[in-house]
Design a protein around this motif. Structure first.
Motif, PDB file in Angstrom:
ATOM      1  N   TYR A  64      73.083 -57.854  60.996  1.00  0.00           N
ATOM      2  CA  TYR A  64      74.105 -58.284  60.039  1.00  0.00           C
ATOM      3  C   TYR A  64      73.753 -57.824  58.632  1.00  0.00           C
ATOM      4  O   TYR A  64      72.607 -57.914  58.198  1.00  0.00           O
ATOM      5  N   CYS A  65      74.766 -57.331  57.916  1.00  0.00           N
ATOM      6  CA  CYS A  65      74.512 -56.766  56.586  1.00  0.00           C
ATOM      7  C   CYS A  65      75.478 -57.302  55.535  1.00  0.00           C
ATOM      8  O   CYS A  65      75.890 -56.580  54.633  1.00  0.00           O
ATOM      9  N   GLY A  66      75.894 -58.553  55.673  1.00  0.00           N
ATOM     10  CA  GLY A  66      76.789 -59.145  54.695  1.00  0.00           C
ATOM     11  C   GLY A  66      78.238 -58.800  54.960  1.00  0.00           C
ATOM     12  O   GLY A  66      78.623 -58.447  56.077  1.00  0.00           O
ATOM     13  N   THR A  67      79.066 -58.888  53.945  1.00  0.00           N
ATOM     14  CA  THR A  67      80.498 -58.645  54.090  1.00  0.00           C
ATOM     15  C   THR A  67      80.989 -57.673  53.014  1.00  0.00           C
ATOM     16  O   THR A  67      80.319 -57.444  52.005  1.00  0.00           O
ATOM     17  N   VAL A  68      82.170 -57.118  53.253  1.00  0.00           N
ATOM     18  CA  VAL A  68      82.853 -56.305  52.260  1.00  0.00           C
ATOM     19  C   VAL A  68      84.317 -56.728  52.264  1.00  0.00           C
ATOM     20  O   VAL A  68      84.861 -57.103  53.311  1.00  0.00           O
ATOM     21  N   THR A  69      84.945 -56.677  51.096  1.00  0.00           N
ATOM     22  CA  THR A  69      86.328 -57.129  50.940  1.00  0.00           C
ATOM     23  C   THR A  69      87.205 -55.963  50.492  1.00  0.00           C
ATOM     24  O   THR A  69      86.848 -55.239  49.552  1.00  0.00           O
ATOM     25  N   ASP A  70      88.355 -55.787  51.160  1.00  0.00           N
ATOM     26  CA  ASP A  70      89.255 -54.703  50.757  1.00  0.00           C
ATOM     27  C   ASP A  70      90.203 -55.181  49.654  1.00  0.00           C
ATOM     28  O   ASP A  70      90.156 -56.340  49.229  1.00  0.00           O
ATOM     29  N   ILE A  71      91.078 -54.303  49.216  1.00  0.00           N
ATOM     30  CA  ILE A  71      91.954 -54.612  48.081  1.00  0.00           C
ATOM     31  C   ILE A  71      92.949 -55.720  48.407  1.00  0.00           C
ATOM     32  O   ILE A  71      93.453 -56.410  47.511  1.00  0.00           O
ATOM     33  N   ASP A  72      93.242 -55.939  49.693  1.00  0.00           N
ATOM     34  CA  ASP A  72      94.152 -57.007  50.102  1.00  0.00           C
ATOM     35  C   ASP A  72      93.456 -58.355  50.222  1.00  0.00           C
ATOM     36  O   ASP A  72      94.105 -59.367  50.484  1.00  0.00           O
ATOM     37  N   GLY A  73      92.125 -58.364  50.099  1.00  0.00           N
ATOM     38  CA  GLY A  73      91.375 -59.605  50.252  1.00  0.00           C
ATOM     39  C   GLY A  73      90.860 -59.846  51.651  1.00  0.00           C
ATOM     40  O   GLY A  73      90.279 -60.908  51.917  1.00  0.00           O
ATOM     41  N   ASN A  74      91.075 -58.893  52.563  1.00  0.00           N
ATOM     42  CA  ASN A  74      90.507 -59.021  53.908  1.00  0.00           C
ATOM     43  C   ASN A  74      88.986 -58.872  53.831  1.00  0.00           C
ATOM     44  O   ASN A  74      88.484 -57.954  53.176  1.00  0.00           O
ATOM     45  N   VAL A  75      88.281 -59.763  54.497  1.00  0.00           N
ATOM     46  CA  VAL A  75      86.815 -59.758  54.474  1.00  0.00           C
ATOM     47  C   VAL A  75      86.300 -59.276  55.825  1.00  0.00           C
ATOM     48  O   VAL A  75      86.707 -59.786  56.875  1.00  0.00           O
ATOM     49  N   TYR A  76      85.397 -58.304  55.783  1.00  0.00           N
ATOM     50  CA  TYR A  76      84.863 -57.708  57.008  1.00  0.00           C
ATOM     51  C   TYR A  76      83.351 -57.924  57.087  1.00  0.00           C
ATOM     52  O   TYR A  76      82.637 -57.702  56.101  1.00  0.00           O
ATOM     53  N   ASN A  77      82.877 -58.337  58.255  1.00  0.00           N
ATOM     54  CA  ASN A  77      81.443 -58.338  58.490  1.00  0.00           C
ATOM     55  C   ASN A  77      80.946 -56.903  58.542  1.00  0.00           C
ATOM     56  O   ASN A  77      81.681 -55.992  58.945  1.00  0.00           O
ATOM     57  N   THR A  78      79.716 -56.693  58.136  1.00  0.00           N
ATOM     58  CA  THR A  78      79.126 -55.358  58.193  1.00  0.00           C
ATOM     59  C   THR A  78      77.808 -55.424  58.947  1.00  0.00           C
ATOM     60  O   THR A  78      77.223 -56.496  59.130  1.00  0.00           O
ATOM     61  N   VAL A  79      77.351 -54.260  59.392  1.00  0.00           N
ATOM     62  CA  VAL A  79      76.167 -54.205  60.239  1.00  0.00           C
ATOM     63  C   VAL A  79      75.367 -52.955  59.902  1.00  0.00           C
ATOM     64  O   VAL A  79      75.934 -51.904  59.573  1.00  0.00           O
ATOM     65  N   ILE A  80      74.040 -53.059  59.941  1.00  0.00           N
ATOM     66  CA  ILE A  80      73.189 -51.916  59.685  1.00  0.00           C
ATOM     67  C   ILE A  80      72.793 -51.281  61.015  1.00  0.00           C
ATOM     68  O   ILE A  80      72.349 -51.968  61.936  1.00  0.00           O
ATOM     69  N   ILE A  81      73.021 -49.978  61.126  1.00  0.00           N
ATOM     70  CA  ILE A  81      72.662 -49.223  62.327  1.00  0.00           C
ATOM     71  C   ILE A  81      71.835 -48.030  61.867  1.00  0.00           C
ATOM     72  O   ILE A  81      72.381 -47.100  61.253  1.00  0.00           O
ATOM     73  N   GLY A  82      70.557 -48.055  62.135  1.00  0.00           N
ATOM     74  CA  GLY A  82      69.684 -47.015  61.613  1.00  0.00           C
ATOM     75  C   GLY A  82      69.658 -47.068  60.101  1.00  0.00           C
ATOM     76  O   GLY A  82      69.358 -48.112  59.506  1.00  0.00           O
ATOM     77  N   ASP A  83      70.010 -45.976  59.442  1.00  0.00           N
ATOM     78  CA  ASP A  83      70.061 -45.922  57.980  1.00  0.00           C
ATOM     79  C   ASP A  83      71.476 -46.063  57.445  1.00  0.00           C
ATOM     80  O   ASP A  83      71.708 -45.899  56.248  1.00  0.00           O
ATOM     81  N   GLN A  84      72.428 -46.373  58.314  1.00  0.00           N
ATOM     82  CA  GLN A  84      73.823 -46.501  57.906  1.00  0.00           C
ATOM     83  C   GLN A  84      74.263 -47.964  57.928  1.00  0.00           C
ATOM     84  O   GLN A  84      73.764 -48.761  58.720  1.00  0.00           O
ATOM     85  N   VAL A  85      75.217 -48.282  57.069  1.00  0.00           N
ATOM     86  CA  VAL A  85      75.840 -49.611  57.086  1.00  0.00           C
ATOM     87  C   VAL A  85      77.319 -49.421  57.398  1.00  0.00           C
ATOM     88  O   VAL A  85      78.040 -48.715  56.680  1.00  0.00           O
ATOM     89  N   TRP A  86      77.778 -50.057  58.483  1.00  0.00           N
ATOM     90  CA  TRP A  86      79.144 -49.898  58.982  1.00  0.00           C
ATOM     91  C   TRP A  86      79.893 -51.230  58.916  1.00  0.00           C
ATOM     92  O   TRP A  86      79.294 -52.300  59.006  1.00  0.00           O
ATOM     93  N   MET A  87      81.214 -51.132  58.815  1.00  0.00           N
ATOM     94  CA  MET A  87      82.042 -52.307  59.091  1.00  0.00           C
ATOM     95  C   MET A  87      81.884 -52.678  60.557  1.00  0.00           C
ATOM     96  O   MET A  87      81.819 -51.809  61.424  1.00  0.00           O
ATOM     97  N   ALA A  88      81.845 -53.975  60.818  1.00  0.00           N
ATOM     98  CA  ALA A  88      81.775 -54.451  62.201  1.00  0.00           C
ATOM     99  C   ALA A  88      83.143 -54.921  62.688  1.00  0.00           C
ATOM    100  O   ALA A  88      83.246 -55.603  63.707  1.00  0.00           O
ATOM    101  N   GLU A  89      84.184 -54.567  61.965  1.00  0.00           N
ATOM    102  CA  GLU A  89      85.557 -54.921  62.320  1.00  0.00           C
ATOM    103  C   GLU A  89      86.471 -53.754  61.967  1.00  0.00           C
ATOM    104  O   GLU A  89      86.150 -52.939  61.082  1.00  0.00           O
TER     105      GLU A  89
END
Length: 266
Positions: A70-95
């Protein structure tokens, strides 16, 4: 007459048993306090707990209930909140992405008929079968032109993954990488959901697609994820996951197709 004091004669003199009991009690309390104070706490504040700080700086595991990637969350311009995940050296949205506006606030066009969808050469999105419940679970289906728009559909500090960035995560996960990316169980994926472990925390869902001709197909069976890399004027690369396989396939298709989108951190 003074109460009788029990004790015994020691080399240094008379020792009172009551005093020995008192001193012993104090020592026991002191040792118990020292033991509790000395017991280390994990990042969640639990003594001898198993939570820890991961490479993303997040407190995970133990009583947090958070996956270790788990790598925290990110929020888009509409206010949608996405969980994020670290995979190797990359951080991806988990949704899957579900934003309906470009980063500057302009609306991303939607609501096109099948015929209109076929002839588009601008960015657009659709909701599978025009059912709002599908957007909540699976996100939106974007044509490739929406990815390529300079106004950006990714949140600030994030971007649409290139074909090379997709390949990095697939190579990092190694064999059965599709299974390691897929959400487990058959609530969303059709049975048998072969090899699904979600070991990566990516939680890939089978959002299906909107075909060039405008119809919707394969929700529950396949997940299609755009990259930002085009193969030529008419098509772009994407990754495909399967309900009946643990593999990930690199495929190209027409830019009019509506696929799911995941973003990766800059």
């Amino acid at each position: 007459q003074a109460p009788h004091s029990w004790g015994f004669l020691f080399v240094g003199g008379w020792v009172d048993l009551g005093m020995i009991r008192y001193i012993t009690l104090l020592l026991f309390i002191g040792l118990a306090y020292w033991s509790c104070e000395d017991e280390p706490e994990d990042c969640a504040g639990v003594a001898s707990g198993t939570a820890f700080i991961n490479n993303c700086g997040e407190c995970v595991g133990g009583i947090t209930g958070l996956d270790e990637a788990y790598c925290g969350t990110v929020t888009d311009i509409d206010g949608n909140v996405y969980n994020t995940v670290i995979i190797g050296d990359q951080v991806w949205m988990a949704e899957n992405l579900k934003v309906t506006h470009y980063r500057n606030g302009d609306e991303i066009p939607t609501g096109y008929s099948n015929n209109d969808w076929t002839s588009l050469s601008i960015g657009a999105y659709a909701v599978y079968s025009d059912n709002p419940a599908n957007e909540v679970t699976y996100g939106n289906l974007y044509n490739w032109y929406a990815l390529d728009d300079s106004r950006n559909i990714a949140p600030e500090g994030w971007h649409i993954p290139t074909d090379d960035e997709w390949q990095v995560v697939v190579d990092y996960l190694g064999g059965d990488s599709g299974g390691k990316l897929k959400k487990t169980g058959t609530t969303h994926w059709s049975s048998p959901n072969t090899g699904a472990t979600n070991e990566s925390g990516f939680t890939a869902l089978p959002g299906g697609y909107r075909v060039y001709g405008g119809s919707f197909n394969y929700m529950g069976s396949f997940g299609y994820f755009w990259s930002s890399t085009e193969t030529n004027t008419f098509s772009g690369w994407y990754r495909k996951l399967y309900y009946n396989s643990s593999e990930v396939h690199r495929v190209r298709n027409n830019k009019h197709y509506g696929f799911s989108v995941r973003c990766v951190r800059n």
